[in-house]
Motif scaffolding. Structure first.
Motif, PDB file in Angstrom:
ATOM      1  N   GLN A  90     -56.736 -26.235 -37.698  1.00 30.20           N
ATOM      2  CA  GLN A  90     -57.033 -25.456 -38.460  1.00 30.20           C
ATOM      3  C   GLN A  90     -56.123 -25.523 -39.630  1.00 30.20           C
ATOM      4  O   GLN A  90     -56.167 -24.873 -40.889  1.00 30.20           O
ATOM      5  CB  GLN A  90     -57.465 -23.888 -38.598  1.00 30.20           C
ATOM      6  CG  GLN A  90     -58.716 -23.748 -37.454  1.00 30.20           C
ATOM      7  CD  GLN A  90     -60.023 -23.784 -38.381  1.00 30.20           C
ATOM      8  OE1 GLN A  90     -59.944 -24.343 -39.549  1.00 30.20           O
ATOM      9  NE2 GLN A  90     -61.106 -23.250 -38.019  1.00 30.20           N
ATOM     10  N   TRP A 125     -55.776 -16.605 -39.114  1.00 37.13           N
ATOM     11  CA  TRP A 125     -56.693 -16.505 -40.411  1.00 37.13           C
ATOM     12  C   TRP A 125     -56.239 -15.130 -40.887  1.00 37.13           C
ATOM     13  O   TRP A 125     -55.974 -15.059 -42.212  1.00 37.13           O
ATOM     14  CB  TRP A 125     -58.268 -16.467 -40.318  1.00 37.13           C
ATOM     15  CG  TRP A 125     -58.877 -17.871 -39.991  1.00 37.13           C
ATOM     16  CD1 TRP A 125     -59.257 -18.352 -38.943  1.00 37.13           C
ATOM     17  CD2 TRP A 125     -58.962 -18.909 -40.965  1.00 37.13           C
ATOM     18  NE1 TRP A 125     -59.844 -19.784 -39.045  1.00 37.13           N
ATOM     19  CE2 TRP A 125     -59.687 -20.012 -40.408  1.00 37.13           C
ATOM     20  CE3 TRP A 125     -58.798 -18.873 -42.363  1.00 37.13           C
ATOM     21  CZ2 TRP A 125     -60.014 -21.209 -40.870  1.00 37.13           C
ATOM     22  CZ3 TRP A 125     -59.225 -20.195 -42.881  1.00 37.13           C
ATOM     23  CH2 TRP A 125     -59.700 -21.190 -42.252  1.00 37.13           C
ATOM     24  N   TYR A 174     -59.086 -14.946 -32.075  1.00 42.27           N
ATOM     25  CA  TYR A 174     -57.830 -15.312 -31.255  1.00 42.27           C
ATOM     26  C   TYR A 174     -56.543 -14.863 -31.560  1.00 42.27           C
ATOM     27  O   TYR A 174     -56.288 -13.560 -31.701  1.00 42.27           O
ATOM     28  CB  TYR A 174     -57.889 -16.893 -30.990  1.00 42.27           C
ATOM     29  CG  TYR A 174     -56.835 -17.507 -30.249  1.00 42.27           C
ATOM     30  CD1 TYR A 174     -56.825 -16.867 -28.618  1.00 42.27           C
ATOM     31  CD2 TYR A 174     -56.072 -18.380 -30.422  1.00 42.27           C
ATOM     32  CE1 TYR A 174     -55.873 -17.457 -27.990  1.00 42.27           C
ATOM     33  CE2 TYR A 174     -55.011 -18.914 -29.638  1.00 42.27           C
ATOM     34  CZ  TYR A 174     -54.841 -18.403 -28.189  1.00 42.27           C
ATOM     35  OH  TYR A 174     -54.052 -18.718 -27.413  1.00 42.27           O
ATOM     36  N   ASP A 228     -65.169 -18.122 -36.895  1.00 44.24           N
ATOM     37  CA  ASP A 228     -64.472 -19.141 -36.249  1.00 44.24           C
ATOM     38  C   ASP A 228     -64.612 -19.349 -34.976  1.00 44.24           C
ATOM     39  O   ASP A 228     -63.928 -19.096 -34.024  1.00 44.24           O
ATOM     40  CB  ASP A 228     -62.987 -19.348 -36.698  1.00 44.24           C
ATOM     41  CG  ASP A 228     -62.280 -20.507 -36.061  1.00 44.24           C
ATOM     42  OD1 ASP A 228     -63.032 -21.554 -35.884  1.00 44.24           O
ATOM     43  OD2 ASP A 228     -60.868 -20.592 -36.109  1.00 44.24           O
ATOM     44  N   PRO A 229     -65.933 -19.441 -34.714  1.00 44.83           N
ATOM     45  CA  PRO A 229     -66.471 -19.230 -33.057  1.00 44.83           C
ATOM     46  C   PRO A 229     -66.088 -20.260 -32.005  1.00 44.83           C
ATOM     47  O   PRO A 229     -65.852 -21.562 -32.575  1.00 44.83           O
ATOM     48  CB  PRO A 229     -67.751 -19.154 -33.140  1.00 44.83           C
ATOM     49  CG  PRO A 229     -68.207 -20.066 -34.281  1.00 44.83           C
ATOM     50  CD  PRO A 229     -67.103 -19.829 -35.248  1.00 44.83           C
TER      51      PRO A 229
HETATM   52  C1  SAM Z   1     -62.058 -21.328 -32.102  1.00 43.91           C
HETATM   53  S1  SAM Z   1     -61.372 -19.789 -31.091  1.00 43.91           S
HETATM   54  C2  SAM Z   1     -60.747 -19.065 -32.485  1.00 43.91           C
HETATM   55  C3  SAM Z   1     -59.467 -19.663 -33.270  1.00 43.91           C
HETATM   56  C4  SAM Z   1     -58.818 -18.636 -34.069  1.00 43.91           C
HETATM   57  N1  SAM Z   1     -59.768 -18.357 -35.086  1.00 43.91           N
HETATM   58  C5  SAM Z   1     -57.746 -19.525 -34.512  1.00 43.91           C
HETATM   59  O1  SAM Z   1     -57.668 -20.016 -35.682  1.00 43.91           O
HETATM   60  O2  SAM Z   1     -56.788 -19.257 -34.077  1.00 43.91           O
HETATM   61  C6  SAM Z   1     -62.718 -19.024 -30.479  1.00 43.91           C
HETATM   62  C7  SAM Z   1     -62.321 -17.642 -30.070  1.00 43.91           C
HETATM   63  O3  SAM Z   1     -63.690 -16.880 -30.025  1.00 43.91           O
HETATM   64  C8  SAM Z   1     -63.593 -15.960 -29.047  1.00 43.91           C
HETATM   65  N2  SAM Z   1     -64.940 -15.890 -28.449  1.00 43.91           N
HETATM   66  C9  SAM Z   1     -65.714 -16.588 -27.799  1.00 43.91           C
HETATM   67  N3  SAM Z   1     -66.905 -16.188 -27.564  1.00 43.91           N
HETATM   68  C10 SAM Z   1     -67.007 -14.729 -28.075  1.00 43.91           C
HETATM   69  C11 SAM Z   1     -68.019 -13.824 -28.438  1.00 43.91           C
HETATM   70  N4  SAM Z   1     -69.297 -13.965 -28.204  1.00 43.91           N
HETATM   71  N5  SAM Z   1     -67.758 -12.998 -29.143  1.00 43.91           N
HETATM   72  C12 SAM Z   1     -66.643 -12.711 -29.714  1.00 43.91           C
HETATM   73  N6  SAM Z   1     -65.447 -13.492 -29.512  1.00 43.91           N
HETATM   74  C13 SAM Z   1     -65.735 -14.629 -28.729  1.00 43.91           C
HETATM   75  C14 SAM Z   1     -62.849 -16.520 -27.965  1.00 43.91           C
HETATM   76  O4  SAM Z   1     -62.126 -15.717 -27.321  1.00 43.91           O
HETATM   77  C15 SAM Z   1     -61.490 -17.185 -28.722  1.00 43.91           C
HETATM   78  O5  SAM Z   1     -60.631 -16.640 -29.215  1.00 43.91           O
END
Ligand code: SAM
Length: 408
Positions: free
Chosen positions: A217, A246, A242, A312-313
């Motif tokens: 990112q 952001w 995470y 950002d899922p």
């Molecule tokens: C792609 S990472 C995010 C990266 C973060 N935005 C960064 O730039 O460092 C996806 C995150 O989504 C969380 N996650 C996955 N499924 C989720 C859900 N259903 N609800 C909330 N968080 C979720 C994971 O724990 C993880 O931290």
């Protein structure tokens, strides 16, 4: 000596070899009795200069190594030391290439992006104080010991392995988290502090998702930090935060009301610390632990609004068969997030699903967007150290849309 078996393709023309691998139906398979227990071997593609790792059990059956290795082969063998030296030279080349991508010298970056960098299924992230390596398939397991020896030849920094995650599960491989360098083994300190995207970031190797941070990112975070001051942003909702990269970017630009959602409670606490480390401390951070969809529904009922929303899922489509379901999930995420956005706010929507091409993501987003006059500010992608090949496959995986609902 390492033996190299000959393999034939099903009459493929040279053009096919622009891809970093060959699929099971593109080759004539090797007999079991010529292979080890894992059914893996180094192979040479007959009639070409291509060398690769053959995994009989995988759908992606041959994954290519750097072409230069071909020059070291004699009588269908390569000396182990020669192979390791060739990999270390390749790693040095990658390092020289990657630092041309114009990020500040002391910042974390991806040294190897697996197959796209000629090191099948091996990711290596350079966090300055430590290198973190991740193997994601049977081919990676074959290559890993050679890569470790190659790294030791050229770099004396601590080396950690974090081979975890969904892809290993799909390949039936156990998770592995360990210090590789002897001198680090006694040391139970897993904490890493590094610079990334103009932020000071902290994480713990033994609790990390991926290798530690989502370094892909970088360019998108930098874009946000460039434009944020041009908008009137007081509040931010960071969905799937995470470690908070952001939110920390927003906080470093003066946004002081931050709400974070993540299902990983450890990550939420980490994110809070990272936000505080990058702001003037005059911030409020609300942490919402649990499912993103449930929290967004609840915030809507409370009639909350945010000036900046980032969603950002994780990859919703882990395989091709998950694509229709994933597209619906992206639409739903967009619908909820766009309803929570203030007038003239910024909405950032990401997808890291490699099975969802840009036009599919765009379609899902457009289905979900709340009524209004939505315009693109910017379309971002993966940071270039996450090598993107110039061929029409799925190596461009990260989509990052910056949108505003323009009031005319
Ligand atoms: C792609 S990472 C995010 C990266 C973060 N935005 C960064 O730039 O460092 C996806 C995150 O989504 C969380 N996650 C996955 N499924 C989720 C859900 N259903 N609800 C909330 N968080 C979720 C994971 O724990 C993880 O931290």
């Amino acid at each position: 000596m390492i033996q190299i078996l000959e393999i034939e393709t099903m009459g493929l023309k040279n053009n096919f070899f622009k891809s970093p691998w060959l699929f099971s139906n593109q080759i004539k398979h090797i007999n079991d009795n010529e292979l080890n227990d894992q059914k893996v071997s180094l192979v040479h593609i007959k009639g070409t200069k291509k060398i690769g790792i053959y995994c009989k059990k995988s759908l992606i059956s041959v994954r290519f190594l750097p072409d230069k290795i071909f020059n070291h082969i004699e009588n269908n063998t390569i000396k182990k030391e020669t192979f390791i030296k060739a990999i270390s030279e390749h790693l040095n080349t990658l390092k020289r290439e990657k630092i041309k991508f114009q990020f500040p010298k002391e910042e974390a970056f991806r040294l190897s992006h697996g197959d796209n960098d000629g090191l099948p299924a091996i990711a290596i992230d350079d966090y300055q104080s430590v290198l973190v390596i991740q193997s994601s398939s049977q081919a990676g397991e074959f290559l890993l010991p050679f890569i470790i020896d190659a790294l030791k030849l050229i770099d004396n920094r601590p080396l950690f392995e974090r081979s975890t995650g969904q892809i290993r599960k799909m390949e039936d491989l156990p998770e592995r988290t360990r210090w590789i360098t002897e001198s680090s083994k006694e040391n139970n300190n897993y904490e890493v502090n590094c610079n990334f995207a103009k932020l000071k970031m902290n994480f713990f190797l033994n609790k990390a998702q991926k290798t530690g941070l989502f370094l892909d990112q970088r360019k998108n975070l930098e874009y946000l930090s460039r434009i944020i001051k041009d908008y009137d942003i007081q509040s931010c909702l960071d969905i799937c935060s995470y470690a908070g990269a952001w939110s920390a970017t927003a906080a470093s630009s003066g946004v002081n009301d931050l709400t974070l959602i993540d299902q990983d409670s450890w990550a939420l606490n980490l994110a809070k610390n990272n936000i505080l480390a990058n702001s003037n401390n005059n911030v409020t951070v609300e942490m919402l632990h649990g499912d993103m969809f449930e929290h967004m529904q609840r915030l809507l009922k409370l009639e909350k609004k945010y000036d900046l929303i980032i969603a950002d899922p994780p990859a919703f489509a882990k395989t091709k068969k998950h694509v229709p379901e994933a597209k619906r999930a992206y639409s739903r995420m967009t619908k909820l997030a766009s309803k929570l956005l203030s007038d003239n706010g910024i909405l950032i929507l990401c997808s890291c699903s490699r099975h969802i091409p840009d036009h599919d993501f765009l379609e899902s987003v457009c289905v979900g967007l709340n009524e209004g006059n939505w315009v693109f500010l910017h379309k971002g992608e993966q940071s270039p150290c996450h090598t993107h090949l110039a061929n029409p496959d799925s190596s461009e995986y990260l989509k990052c849309y910056f949108l505003i609902n323009r009031k005319l």
